[in-house]
Design a protein around this motif. Structure first.
Motif, mmCIF file in Angstrom:
data_model
loop_
_atom_site.group_PDB
_atom_site.id
_atom_site.type_symbol
_atom_site.label_atom_id
_atom_site.label_comp_id
_atom_site.label_asym_id
_atom_site.label_seq_id
_atom_site.Cartn_x
_atom_site.Cartn_y
_atom_site.Cartn_z
ATOM 1 N N TYR A 194 12.565 4.349 -0.055
ATOM 2 C CA TYR A 194 12.195 5.303 -1.112
ATOM 3 C C TYR A 194 11.157 4.686 -2.034
ATOM 4 O O TYR A 194 10.163 5.321 -2.401
ATOM 5 C CB TYR A 194 13.446 5.697 -1.905
ATOM 6 C CG TYR A 194 13.199 6.827 -2.884
ATOM 7 C CD1 TYR A 194 13.373 8.154 -2.485
ATOM 8 C CD2 TYR A 194 12.799 6.570 -4.186
ATOM 9 C CE1 TYR A 194 13.145 9.194 -3.366
ATOM 10 C CE2 TYR A 194 12.561 7.602 -5.070
ATOM 11 C CZ TYR A 194 12.739 8.912 -4.653
ATOM 12 O OH TYR A 194 12.502 9.935 -5.531
ATOM 13 N N ARG A 198 7.473 6.238 -2.518
ATOM 14 C CA ARG A 198 7.117 6.864 -3.797
ATOM 15 C C ARG A 198 6.291 5.967 -4.702
ATOM 16 O O ARG A 198 5.619 6.452 -5.601
ATOM 17 C CB ARG A 198 8.404 7.266 -4.530
ATOM 18 C CG ARG A 198 9.108 8.425 -3.875
ATOM 19 C CD ARG A 198 8.678 9.733 -4.500
ATOM 20 N NE ARG A 198 9.148 9.837 -5.871
ATOM 21 C CZ ARG A 198 8.611 10.624 -6.783
ATOM 22 N NH1 ARG A 198 7.574 11.368 -6.461
ATOM 23 N NH2 ARG A 198 9.088 10.672 -7.999
ATOM 24 N N VAL A 199 6.349 4.651 -4.509
ATOM 25 C CA VAL A 199 5.652 3.754 -5.430
ATOM 26 C C VAL A 199 4.630 2.867 -4.714
ATOM 27 O O VAL A 199 3.436 2.950 -4.986
ATOM 28 C CB VAL A 199 6.647 2.877 -6.227
ATOM 29 C CG1 VAL A 199 5.909 1.984 -7.200
ATOM 30 C CG2 VAL A 199 7.647 3.756 -6.968
ATOM 31 N N PRO A 202 1.661 4.893 -2.679
ATOM 32 C CA PRO A 202 0.645 5.500 -3.553
ATOM 33 C C PRO A 202 -0.179 4.463 -4.307
ATOM 34 O O PRO A 202 -1.382 4.642 -4.483
ATOM 35 C CB PRO A 202 1.452 6.352 -4.533
ATOM 36 C CG PRO A 202 2.793 6.482 -3.968
ATOM 37 C CD PRO A 202 3.010 5.403 -2.974
ATOM 38 N N LEU A 203 0.471 3.381 -4.724
ATOM 39 C CA LEU A 203 -0.280 2.380 -5.484
ATOM 40 C C LEU A 203 -1.213 1.580 -4.581
ATOM 41 O O LEU A 203 -2.124 0.919 -5.057
ATOM 42 C CB LEU A 203 0.681 1.439 -6.220
ATOM 43 C CG LEU A 203 1.411 2.074 -7.405
ATOM 44 C CD1 LEU A 203 2.341 1.072 -8.075
ATOM 45 C CD2 LEU A 203 0.422 2.610 -8.423
ATOM 46 N N PHE B 87 5.795 3.569 -13.740
ATOM 47 C CA PHE B 87 5.026 3.703 -12.512
ATOM 48 C C PHE B 87 3.669 4.301 -12.873
ATOM 49 O O PHE B 87 3.586 5.431 -13.335
ATOM 50 C CB PHE B 87 5.771 4.569 -11.515
ATOM 51 C CG PHE B 87 7.142 4.042 -11.214
ATOM 52 C CD1 PHE B 87 7.289 2.818 -10.580
ATOM 53 C CD2 PHE B 87 8.276 4.722 -11.598
ATOM 54 C CE1 PHE B 87 8.551 2.293 -10.320
ATOM 55 C CE2 PHE B 87 9.541 4.216 -11.347
ATOM 56 C CZ PHE B 87 9.670 2.996 -10.709
ATOM 57 N N PRO B 88 2.592 3.525 -12.667
ATOM 58 C CA PRO B 88 1.294 3.930 -13.220
ATOM 59 C C PRO B 88 0.724 5.205 -12.601
ATOM 60 O O PRO B 88 -0.114 5.857 -13.212
ATOM 61 C CB PRO B 88 0.390 2.728 -12.928
ATOM 62 C CG PRO B 88 1.069 1.952 -11.879
ATOM 63 C CD PRO B 88 2.531 2.212 -12.008
ATOM 64 N N HIS B 89 1.167 5.557 -11.399
ATOM 65 C CA HIS B 89 0.579 6.724 -10.734
ATOM 66 C C HIS B 89 1.374 7.988 -11.013
ATOM 67 O O HIS B 89 1.000 9.061 -10.567
ATOM 68 C CB HIS B 89 0.498 6.485 -9.238
ATOM 69 C CG HIS B 89 1.845 6.226 -8.615
ATOM 70 N ND1 HIS B 89 2.628 5.152 -8.968
ATOM 71 C CD2 HIS B 89 2.541 6.909 -7.693
ATOM 72 C CE1 HIS B 89 3.743 5.192 -8.267
ATOM 73 N NE2 HIS B 89 3.731 6.239 -7.496
ATOM 74 N N LEU B 90 2.492 7.860 -11.714
ATOM 75 C CA LEU B 90 3.317 9.034 -11.981
ATOM 76 C C LEU B 90 3.154 9.474 -13.436
ATOM 77 O O LEU B 90 2.952 8.650 -14.319
ATOM 78 C CB LEU B 90 4.790 8.717 -11.720
ATOM 79 C CG LEU B 90 5.154 8.315 -10.289
ATOM 80 C CD1 LEU B 90 6.648 8.040 -10.184
ATOM 81 C CD2 LEU B 90 4.762 9.395 -9.300
ATOM 82 N N PHE B 98 12.485 9.852 -12.425
ATOM 83 C CA PHE B 98 12.458 9.055 -11.190
ATOM 84 C C PHE B 98 13.872 8.806 -10.650
ATOM 85 O O PHE B 98 14.171 9.070 -9.493
ATOM 86 C CB PHE B 98 11.746 7.727 -11.441
ATOM 87 C CG PHE B 98 11.572 6.894 -10.207
ATOM 88 C CD1 PHE B 98 10.479 7.059 -9.390
ATOM 89 C CD2 PHE B 98 12.518 5.922 -9.866
ATOM 90 C CE1 PHE B 98 10.311 6.290 -8.253
ATOM 91 C CE2 PHE B 98 12.356 5.148 -8.724
ATOM 92 C CZ PHE B 98 11.249 5.333 -7.923
#
Lengths: 287, 351
Positions: A194, A198-199, A202-203, B87-90, B98
């Motif tokens: 997960y 989700r992290v 994307p980063l 979280f920098p992209h959220l 989250f």
């Protein structure tokens, strides 16, 4: 005359750039509109005739198809493997430096050396692949001589060579992610998968975009192995665009047609780079 | 119930003991501050409670259940990180929910809780922004919101205010304390800033080199420091600690002639807080002003007494140029005695 020193400093680089990059590029474009000149028949303006014959050239279409297959087979696979390897060697694990180095080693080998190496794997009967196959009773197979397997063989080898290089970029990106992010996710109960989905993923998008553009260019640029392994054969089954250009220009000495092919190749690459940036830019998060 | 108990917890990193057999209890609904200088092991202690580090020895209990070997998410605690770990992209909203998404909380409830929490921390207008479009204080609120939306009874905070400027810090102190009391959370809060500890805590655990130096209410730590370290650490500036010596009529400040009390002073250290030392007309002990530092509301005088130095916090602006002679005095109950060798407090009856 005030700026004479500035110009003097600029000259060496400018001569090299113009002489080896800009002039050839423009010359290629111009040549593609002329016929190939010989001693008896000087070159003359041909308009779009070269492009017309290109459209009618079945070898061009086959080579283009091969190249697209090659790109489709190598790009996603090498990116996925690179990402996996990077995540794996980013963790604390024993002999981490050794593992990282091993993954990176194929990158420092020249493609010609890699091709020679893999020739030993693919050679019928005495090659590694057939030797191992024989242990399990499989019949010998001419991997590079069979039009139906030759492209796959090329792709596997290229992925092996490329993935380690891309891994370095992913590794650098992963190390710039603060470890608290993973801890925060852990406290919230996120599984590793997960968290990746989700992290991490994307980063890593900026890196993925960079790697994607590079991989695409490479899939059209990397033809060294063809000189060693197949020379484009059998029957152009493994021929790629750049190698075909080389053949047309220096084996058949049809420089005008080679110029035309070059222009098409460049347009293709430029187009793809634009599409990649436009499509993915929107979905990439830059910090 | 949401009580945390640590029993003889030790954490080793190789040969180094970062946490050395620490035991304490954070009662339900209490605000417990782990206070100490940087590198004293207080953050490690918090990470042990969260489950982000493995305990080498000892037990951690939450609500009476042994969670020593449990993974972080099974402990049902929230955590606010020093760096906020957003979280920098959220977006703000996605950052906050989250954890709810991880636990597959239904969309409808997620929305409701988000709305409520955003209202509580004052972020309702910023839900669509990305972290880098927020100010430091707003990021801090997002981290806070992410911690409280889970509705865990326990919240761990690791120096959450250290990245904010002084003014904002004051506001957030009040806010965090208010939030904790309103929601009835048990909070374990790590800081090196004794002002935060004094102003927010129900209970302060002073940590030094992996061990608990003193534990008690802020008032206890201030009024009855158990050791010289505690005396020096609490207060701005910290307590004056001056070595005593034997004089003709009893104990004197080393190098001074004025008797403090009738008994030997060798091996003892006197402690008086700068705010409890006053300038007196007669009596007291004599000294010489060496410098004065104007702070606005008050002035900090540096006074040399014998071989020792006192800091004196005096209200207002004082005209005492360096070199002027003064007399220092304090109320009897305001002095503390410590054993110089062990650093420990000497029982009060002696004075």
């Amino acid at each position: 005359m005030k700026n004479v020193y500035g110009w003097l400093l600029l000259t060496p680089a400018a001569i090299l750039l113009v002489g080896f990059t800009h002039y050839p590029a423009v010359a290629t474009l111009i040549d593609s509109f002329f016929t190939t000149g010989t001693v008896v028949r000087p070159s003359k303006f041909a308009g779009l005739a070269n492009y017309a014959s290109l459209a009618d050239d079945p070898i061009f279409w086959q080579v283009l198809r091969n190249n697209l297959y090659f790109a489709a087979a190598t790009i996603p696979t090498s990116i996925a493997i690179a990402m996996l390897m990077a995540i794996w060697v980013n963790d604390r694990l024993p002999a981490r430096a050794l593992v990282r180095m091993s993954y990176f080693t194929p990158t420092i080998l020249p493609m010609v050396a890699v091709a020679n190496l893999w020739l030993f794997f693919y050679t019928p009967q005495i090659g590694l692949l057939d030797k191992v196959g024989a242990m399990f009773g499989a019949a010998s197979h001419n991997w590079l001589g069979d039009p139906s397997t030759v492209m796959a063989c090329m792709a596997v080898m290229t992925v092996w060579k490329e993935a380690g290089f891309f891994m370095i970029f992913y590794l650098a990106a992963l190390q710039s992610l603060p470890p608290e992010l993973e801890e925060a996710a852990k406290v919230e109960g996120a599984s590793r998968w997960y968290y990746f989905r989700r992290v991490t993923f994307p980063l890593l998008m900026p890196t993925t975009l960079f790697v994607l553009v590079n991989a695409t260019i490479n899939s059209f640029k990397l033809v060294d192995h063809l000189f060693i392994l197949t020379k484009g054969g059998p029957d152009n089954a493994s021929n790629l665009l750049l190698y075909y250009i080389y053949q047309v220009a220096f084996s058949f000495f049809d420089t005008a047609y080679a110029s035309t092919l070059t222009v098409v190749l460049l347009a293709l690459l430029a187009g793809m780079a634009i599409i990649q940036f436009q499509l993915i830019e929107k979905r990439v998060h830059y910090r | 119930m949401s009580e945390i108990v640590l029993e003889q917890v030790t954490k080793r990193f190789g040969p180094v003991k970062a946490v050395d057999s620490v035991s304490f209890r954070a009662e339900q609904g209490k605000f417990v501050v782990l206070l100490g200088p940087s590198g004293c092991g207080k953050s490690t202690l918090l990470r042990l409670i969260a489950g982000l580090e493995d305990v080498s020895e000892g037990r951690i209990l939450i609500d009476g259940a042994d969670v020593t070997r449990l993974s972080p998410e099974k402990r049902r605690v929230s955590m606010v990180f020093q760096s906020y770990a957003l979280f920098p992209h959220l977006s703000t909203a996605e950052n906050i929910v989250f954890g709810l998404k991880v636990r597959r909380t239904p969309e409808e409830e997620r929305r409701k809780r988000l709305e409520h929490v955003a209202e509580v921390v004052g972020l309702a207008a910023y839900l669509d922004r990305k972290p880098q479009e927020l100010s430091g204080g707003q990021r801090q609120r997002v981290a806070l919101a992410r911690a409280i939306i889970a509705e865990n009874r326990i919240c761990l905070m690791d120096e959450p205010l250290s990245n904010l400027d002084a003014q904002l810090r004051h506001g957030m102190r009040v806010e965090i304390r208010g939030l904790q009391q309103r929601l009835g959370m048990t909070v374990v809060y790590v800081t090196h800033d004794q002002v935060e500890a004094m102003s927010m805590a129900d209970r302060v655990v002073l940590v030094r080199e992996g061990r608990i130096e003193q534990e008690g209410s802020p008032e206890e730590l201030y009024a009855k420091p158990a050791t010289m370290f505690a005396a020096r650490f609490i207060g701005t500036p910290g307590m004056n600690l001056v070595a005593l010596a034997d004089g003709p009529g009893g104990a004197v400040v080393r190098g001074s002639a004025d008797t403090l009390f009738a008994r030997g002073g060798n091996g003892l250290t006197l402690g008086v807080r700068p705010e409890h030392v006053g300038l007196v007309e007669a009596g007291g002990i004599r000294g010489t002003v060496t410098s004065s530092e104007y702070h606005g509301a008050d002035t900090i005088l540096t006074v040399k007494v014998g071989e020792e130095t006192f800091l004196v916090r005096a209200p207002g602006q004082l005209a005492h140029p360096p070199g002027s002679a003064v007399r220092l005095g304090w109320k009897p109950g305001m002095a503390h005695l410590f054993d110089t060798a062990s650093g420990r407090r000497v029982p009060d009856g002696v004075l």
